[in-house]
Design an enzyme around this catalytic site. Structure first.
Site, PDB file in Angstrom:
ATOM      1  CB  SER A 177      -0.720   0.453   1.631  1.00  0.00           C
ATOM      2  OG  SER A 177       0.370   0.080   2.313  1.00  0.00           O
ATOM      3  CG  HIS A 205      -3.892  -1.190  -1.951  1.00  0.00           C
ATOM      4  ND1 HIS A 205      -4.357   0.328  -2.199  1.00  0.00           N
ATOM      5  CD2 HIS A 205      -3.480  -2.402  -0.305  1.00  0.00           C
ATOM      6  CE1 HIS A 205      -4.088   0.480  -0.488  1.00  0.00           C
ATOM      7  NE2 HIS A 205      -3.964  -0.545  -0.280  1.00  0.00           N
ATOM      8  CE  LYS A 227      -6.829   0.726   0.636  1.00  0.00           C
ATOM      9  NZ  LYS A 227      -8.542  -0.488   1.718  1.00  0.00           N
TER      10      LYS A 227
END
Length: 368
Positions: A177, A205, A227
């Protein structure tokens, strides 16, 4: 010394170390918004595909709130499960090509659950040194023996696995990240298969991959709804047996109110887009945007490492003066001496926005 005096002394130490943190209200309009009365372009959001602002996603949230109400009202094992939760879990399982999936109120709870349930006194957990804080805390709660292997170093992991008897679990982010680099998952999976270790991969991610298809080991996938999907929540996907064990033993699942119906429906709508031709086009746009700032970089996370905390703070303020919001990232989020700007790109960024970022970085001498 009173508790208040102790707290004030601790706060003074934080300020002196340039580690002070405070929430800042950002009135978002996707990748644009208003911060402290200033219109800015945001390059720090994890909304990688821009789906938090998609009309279908917002409409799904509104319709679910109207149908089910604002909250789930109880834990999932009491009366907190709605039909939309089960629909989302089936969709995640199909997306991840697993037998089952389970949704959590956030990704942190998902990692805490997996590691605290699957770890134990007879288990050794082997964790990449740059794994996310939720993985670190899950390892601490697991009561397992913990071994840390050097970041992305499959050779070091192999030596640790070879020297470790008993049941073993390897855990890693797929995309890290703060650095935006990618774990060597094929090599790690081959080691797990050779040593009968379970591989747990956090895909929070992984907007641009890597693809985990056909890895040759037992695998449990963890991810977020907040996300790439632009909503809220976390998920775990894997075999029926492992998911049912989490339902029965994971304290963050058992004792937490279920994910709100609106967030669940928003995530489901976003996932449907993500798996469609429109989703493929958004990922292709994201890839082009990354290449405009950092050609061939494997993820939308682009670090500009500046070293000292003060340097990162000053760089973030300089970019803000250019109308670009890129907060400074400092220890303990990143290792000592590696304070940085963490640029996060989205498919929603336009070419003129990216050109402004590139020119600002160049003018301030902060090329990646």
């Amino acid at each position: 010394m009173s508790w208040t005096a102790w707290a004030e002394a601790e706060l003074d130490a934080i300020r002196r170390a340039d580690r002070w943190r405070a929430t800042v209200a950002f009135d978002s309009r996707g990748v644009e918004g208003t911060l402290r009365g200033r219109d800015v372009i945001v390059f720090s959001s994890n909304d990688y595909l821009g789906l938090s602002q998609h009309p279908a996603v917002k409409r799904a949230a509104a319709e679910a709130a109207e149908r089910f109400g604002a909250g789930a009202t109880a834990s999932r094992l009491v009366v907190g499960t709605r039909s939309v939760h089960e629909e989302l879990e089936r969709a995640i399982a199909a997306w991840q090509r697993t037998e089952r999936a389970l949704v959590f109120p956030n990704g942190f709870a998902a990692n805490l659950s997996v590691l605290s349930v699957l770890g134990g006194p007879d288990v050794t957990v082997l964790s990449d040194e740059l794994n996310h804080a939720s993985i670190i805390d899950g390892c601490r709660l697991s009561k397992a023996t913990r071994k840390i292997y050097r970041h992305g170093d499959a050779g070091h992991l192999e030596s640790q696995l070879t020297a470790t008897p008993g049941r073993k679990l390897v855990v890693t982010d797929s995309v890290f990240s703060m650095d935006g680099d990618v774990a060597p998952l094929e090599a790690i999976a081959a080691l797990c298969a050779r040593h009968d270790a379970l591989l747990v991969v956090d895909e929070a991610h992984a907007a641009l991959g890597p693809d985990l298809a056909d890895l040759p080991c037992e695998l449990l996938r963890v991810g977020t709804l907040s996300k790439m999907l632009g909503a809220l929540g976390g998920w775990v996907a894997g075999s029926r047996s492992l998911i049912e064990l989490l339902i029965n033993r994971a304290r963050p699942f058992i004792y937490t109110t279920g994910l709100s119906p609106a967030d669940t429906a928003a995530a489901l709508a976003a996932l449907q887009i993500c798996c469609s031709e429109e989703g493929a086009q958004l990922r292709a746009q994201l890839r082009r945007n990354v290449d405009m700032i950092a050609p061939s970089h494997p993820s939308p996370i682009i670090p500009v490492i500046l070293g000292e905390d003060r340097a990162a703070l000053e760089a973030a303020e300089s970019l803000l003066q250019h109308g670009l919001y890129v907060p400074a990232i400092r220890p303990p989020t990143v290792p000592q001496g590696t304070a940085r700007l963490r640029i996060a790109l989205s498919a929603a960024h336009t070419e003129p926005m990216l050109q402004r970022l590139r020119e600002a970085l160049q003018s301030l001498g902060m090329q990646r």
